[in-house]
Scaffold this motif. Sequence first.
Motif, PDB file in Angstrom:
ATOM      1  N   LYS A  76       4.583  -6.125   1.464  1.00 10.77           N
ATOM      2  CA  LYS A  76       4.354  -7.732   1.598  1.00 10.77           C
ATOM      3  C   LYS A  76       3.947  -8.216   2.963  1.00 10.77           C
ATOM      4  O   LYS A  76       3.187  -9.244   2.962  1.00 10.77           O
ATOM      5  CB  LYS A  76       5.847  -8.157   1.192  1.00 10.77           C
ATOM      6  N   GLU A  77       4.293  -7.614   3.833  1.00 12.99           N
ATOM      7  CA  GLU A  77       4.009  -8.126   5.215  1.00 12.99           C
ATOM      8  C   GLU A  77       2.499  -7.955   5.409  1.00 12.99           C
ATOM      9  O   GLU A  77       1.862  -8.926   6.109  1.00 12.99           O
ATOM     10  CB  GLU A  77       4.740  -7.321   6.434  1.00 12.99           C
ATOM     11  N   LEU A  78       1.797  -6.860   4.754  1.00 14.02           N
ATOM     12  CA  LEU A  78       0.416  -6.778   4.983  1.00 14.02           C
ATOM     13  C   LEU A  78      -0.296  -7.851   4.118  1.00 14.02           C
ATOM     14  O   LEU A  78      -1.334  -8.401   4.556  1.00 14.02           O
ATOM     15  CB  LEU A  78      -0.036  -5.290   4.681  1.00 14.02           C
ATOM     16  N   LYS A  79       0.266  -8.032   3.010  1.00 18.57           N
ATOM     17  CA  LYS A  79      -0.400  -9.032   2.148  1.00 18.57           C
ATOM     18  C   LYS A  79      -0.536 -10.492   2.912  1.00 18.57           C
ATOM     19  O   LYS A  79      -1.341 -11.080   2.699  1.00 18.57           O
ATOM     20  CB  LYS A  79       0.130  -9.157   0.674  1.00 18.57           C
ATOM     21  N   ALA A  80       0.660 -10.690   3.608  1.00 19.44           N
ATOM     22  CA  ALA A  80       0.693 -11.818   4.113  1.00 19.44           C
ATOM     23  C   ALA A  80      -0.419 -12.177   5.281  1.00 19.44           C
ATOM     24  O   ALA A  80      -0.582 -13.417   5.567  1.00 19.44           O
ATOM     25  CB  ALA A  80       2.148 -12.300   4.714  1.00 19.44           C
ATOM     26  N   LYS A  81      -0.829 -11.134   5.728  1.00 18.70           N
ATOM     27  CA  LYS A  81      -1.985 -11.169   6.847  1.00 18.70           C
ATOM     28  C   LYS A  81      -3.112 -11.550   6.177  1.00 18.70           C
ATOM     29  O   LYS A  81      -4.097 -11.962   7.038  1.00 18.70           O
ATOM     30  CB  LYS A  81      -1.983  -9.936   7.755  1.00 18.70           C
ATOM     31  N   ASN A  82      -3.396 -11.469   5.047  1.00 23.38           N
ATOM     32  CA  ASN A  82      -4.791 -11.796   4.394  1.00 23.38           C
ATOM     33  C   ASN A  82      -5.878 -11.250   5.088  1.00 23.38           C
ATOM     34  O   ASN A  82      -6.776 -12.023   5.409  1.00 23.38           O
ATOM     35  CB  ASN A  82      -4.846 -13.423   4.446  1.00 23.38           C
ATOM     36  N   TYR A  83      -5.884 -10.047   5.453  1.00 17.83           N
ATOM     37  CA  TYR A  83      -6.920  -9.131   6.062  1.00 17.83           C
ATOM     38  C   TYR A  83      -8.028  -9.259   5.056  1.00 17.83           C
ATOM     39  O   TYR A  83      -8.109  -8.824   4.031  1.00 17.83           O
ATOM     40  CB  TYR A  83      -6.438  -7.809   6.157  1.00 17.83           C
ATOM     41  N   LYS A  84      -9.361  -9.666   5.670  1.00 24.01           N
ATOM     42  CA  LYS A  84     -10.472  -9.955   4.698  1.00 24.01           C
ATOM     43  C   LYS A  84     -10.909  -8.724   4.424  1.00 24.01           C
ATOM     44  O   LYS A  84     -11.826  -8.508   3.581  1.00 24.01           O
ATOM     45  CB  LYS A  84     -11.489 -10.693   5.577  1.00 24.01           C
ATOM     46  N   LEU A  86      -9.407  -5.545   3.340  1.00 26.80           N
ATOM     47  CA  LEU A  86      -8.638  -4.885   2.424  1.00 26.80           C
ATOM     48  C   LEU A  86      -7.592  -5.654   1.778  1.00 26.80           C
ATOM     49  O   LEU A  86      -7.026  -6.527   2.305  1.00 26.80           O
ATOM     50  CB  LEU A  86      -7.692  -3.760   3.412  1.00 26.80           C
ATOM     51  N   ASN A  87      -7.233  -5.105   0.438  1.00 28.82           N
ATOM     52  CA  ASN A  87      -6.122  -5.805  -0.101  1.00 28.82           C
ATOM     53  C   ASN A  87      -5.355  -4.763  -1.009  1.00 28.82           C
ATOM     54  O   ASN A  87      -5.804  -4.632  -2.151  1.00 28.82           O
ATOM     55  CB  ASN A  87      -6.819  -6.959  -1.063  1.00 28.82           C
ATOM     56  N   PRO A  88      -4.535  -4.201  -0.314  1.00 29.21           N
ATOM     57  CA  PRO A  88      -3.756  -3.017  -1.061  1.00 29.21           C
ATOM     58  C   PRO A  88      -2.944  -3.472  -2.063  1.00 29.21           C
ATOM     59  O   PRO A  88      -2.349  -4.376  -2.027  1.00 29.21           O
ATOM     60  CB  PRO A  88      -3.224  -2.294  -0.062  1.00 29.21           C
ATOM     61  N   GLY A  89      -2.553  -2.643  -3.046  1.00 24.43           N
ATOM     62  CA  GLY A  89      -1.578  -2.638  -3.879  1.00 24.43           C
ATOM     63  C   GLY A  89      -0.625  -1.480  -3.870  1.00 24.43           C
ATOM     64  O   GLY A  89      -0.921  -0.537  -3.039  1.00 24.43           O
ATOM     65  N   ILE A  90       0.394  -1.425  -4.716  1.00 23.73           N
ATOM     66  CA  ILE A  90       1.327  -0.265  -4.804  1.00 23.73           C
ATOM     67  C   ILE A  90       1.460   0.166  -6.095  1.00 23.73           C
ATOM     68  O   ILE A  90       1.306  -0.618  -7.033  1.00 23.73           O
ATOM     69  CB  ILE A  90       2.793  -0.814  -4.490  1.00 23.73           C
ATOM     70  N   THR A  91       1.207   1.421  -6.339  1.00 26.74           N
ATOM     71  CA  THR A  91       1.212   2.199  -7.330  1.00 26.74           C
ATOM     72  C   THR A  91       2.266   3.363  -7.467  1.00 26.74           C
ATOM     73  O   THR A  91       2.809   3.585  -6.508  1.00 26.74           O
ATOM     74  CB  THR A  91      -0.430   3.308  -7.335  1.00 26.74           C
ATOM     75  N   LYS A  92       2.613   3.604  -8.575  1.00 25.79           N
ATOM     76  CA  LYS A  92       3.348   4.760  -9.000  1.00 25.79           C
ATOM     77  C   LYS A  92       2.561   6.069  -9.077  1.00 25.79           C
ATOM     78  O   LYS A  92       2.067   6.167  -9.737  1.00 25.79           O
ATOM     79  CB  LYS A  92       4.112   4.553 -10.101  1.00 25.79           C
ATOM     80  N   ALA A  93       3.157   7.100  -8.219  1.00 24.85           N
ATOM     81  CA  ALA A  93       2.417   8.261  -8.376  1.00 24.85           C
ATOM     82  C   ALA A  93       3.335   9.556  -9.326  1.00 24.85           C
ATOM     83  O   ALA A  93       4.546   9.164  -9.497  1.00 24.85           O
ATOM     84  CB  ALA A  93       2.459   9.044  -7.061  1.00 24.85           C
ATOM     85  N   PRO A  94       2.475  10.458  -9.852  1.00 22.91           N
ATOM     86  CA  PRO A  94       3.298  11.400 -10.797  1.00 22.91           C
ATOM     87  C   PRO A  94       4.171  12.035 -10.320  1.00 22.91           C
ATOM     88  O   PRO A  94       5.191  12.633 -10.849  1.00 22.91           O
ATOM     89  CB  PRO A  94       1.985  12.101 -11.204  1.00 22.91           C
ATOM     90  N   TRP A  95       4.186  12.202  -8.717  1.00 24.89           N
ATOM     91  CA  TRP A  95       5.377  13.045  -8.166  1.00 24.89           C
ATOM     92  C   TRP A  95       6.510  12.149  -7.750  1.00 24.89           C
ATOM     93  O   TRP A  95       7.144  12.332  -7.024  1.00 24.89           O
ATOM     94  CB  TRP A  95       4.712  13.567  -6.791  1.00 24.89           C
ATOM     95  N   ALA A  97       6.956   8.645  -6.842  1.00 30.91           N
ATOM     96  CA  ALA A  97       6.809   8.024  -5.537  1.00 30.91           C
ATOM     97  C   ALA A  97       6.073   6.554  -5.663  1.00 30.91           C
ATOM     98  O   ALA A  97       5.041   6.525  -6.601  1.00 30.91           O
ATOM     99  CB  ALA A  97       6.176   8.974  -4.240  1.00 30.91           C
ATOM    100  N   LYS A  98       6.396   5.590  -4.800  1.00 36.27           N
ATOM    101  CA  LYS A  98       5.502   4.402  -4.649  1.00 36.27           C
ATOM    102  C   LYS A  98       4.556   4.877  -3.603  1.00 36.27           C
ATOM    103  O   LYS A  98       4.744   5.411  -2.418  1.00 36.27           O
ATOM    104  CB  LYS A  98       6.459   3.357  -4.483  1.00 36.27           C
ATOM    105  N   CYS A  99       3.234   4.280  -3.965  1.00 35.91           N
ATOM    106  CA  CYS A  99       2.229   4.567  -2.997  1.00 35.91           C
ATOM    107  C   CYS A  99       1.505   3.428  -2.649  1.00 35.91           C
ATOM    108  O   CYS A  99       1.076   2.678  -3.396  1.00 35.91           O
ATOM    109  CB  CYS A  99       1.305   5.608  -3.610  1.00 35.91           C
ATOM    110  N   MET A 100       0.984   3.308  -1.432  1.00 35.56           N
ATOM    111  CA  MET A 100      -0.047   2.352  -0.955  1.00 35.56           C
ATOM    112  C   MET A 100      -1.097   2.993  -0.255  1.00 35.56           C
ATOM    113  O   MET A 100      -0.779   3.475   1.003  1.00 35.56           O
ATOM    114  CB  MET A 100       0.420   1.374  -0.137  1.00 35.56           C
ATOM    115  N   ASN A 101      -2.258   2.858  -0.685  1.00 37.12           N
ATOM    116  CA  ASN A 101      -3.418   3.600  -0.159  1.00 37.12           C
ATOM    117  C   ASN A 101      -4.329   2.783   0.622  1.00 37.12           C
ATOM    118  O   ASN A 101      -4.542   1.644  -0.065  1.00 37.12           O
ATOM    119  CB  ASN A 101      -4.189   4.377  -1.206  1.00 37.12           C
ATOM    120  N   LEU A 102      -4.553   3.214   1.674  1.00 35.24           N
ATOM    121  CA  LEU A 102      -5.367   2.245   2.621  1.00 35.24           C
ATOM    122  C   LEU A 102      -6.480   3.070   3.323  1.00 35.24           C
ATOM    123  O   LEU A 102      -6.358   4.361   3.345  1.00 35.24           O
ATOM    124  CB  LEU A 102      -4.642   1.784   3.966  1.00 35.24           C
ATOM    125  N   VAL A 103      -7.515   2.555   3.389  1.00 37.00           N
ATOM    126  CA  VAL A 103      -8.828   3.056   4.128  1.00 37.00           C
ATOM    127  C   VAL A 103      -9.129   2.085   5.422  1.00 37.00           C
ATOM    128  O   VAL A 103      -9.359   1.370   5.334  1.00 37.00           O
ATOM    129  CB  VAL A 103     -10.195   3.043   3.285  1.00 37.00           C
TER     130      VAL A 103
END
Length: 117
Positions: A76-84, A86-95, A97-103
């Motif tokens: 939520k903190e990252l989304k509020a920054k509106n970084y041009k 990257l726009n990450p989401g959260i996914t559920k992993a098979p192991w 866990a909640k995951c957020m992947n950034l590059v």
Amino acid sequence: MITPILRIFDYDKAIEFYVGYLGFQIDWEHTFHDNAPIYLQLSKGDLKLHLSEHYGDGTPGTKILIEYKGLKAYHKELKAKNYKYLNPGITKAPWKAKCMNLVDPFGNKLNFNEPES
């Protein structure tokens, strides 16, 4: 403790991403002289990363897995920054866990994971 070393190619771009966007702080920096590559440590809470412009320190495109508590709030903190770039989401992993992947700007992959309780 294991501290990953991630290769960077542009100090200003690295600071914009890791400090400005991700909210890390610079703990220390080192360079041998004014025109030498930089090596620095960043931290966010207990998480520490080393960034290096030195040839041979890390491989561009490295992928690291980071266990992180409070991932939803951090997202939520990252989304509020509106970084041009990257726009990450959260996914559920098979192991289970909640995951957020950034590059980062240098192709390094930061996979933030929070195990489900």
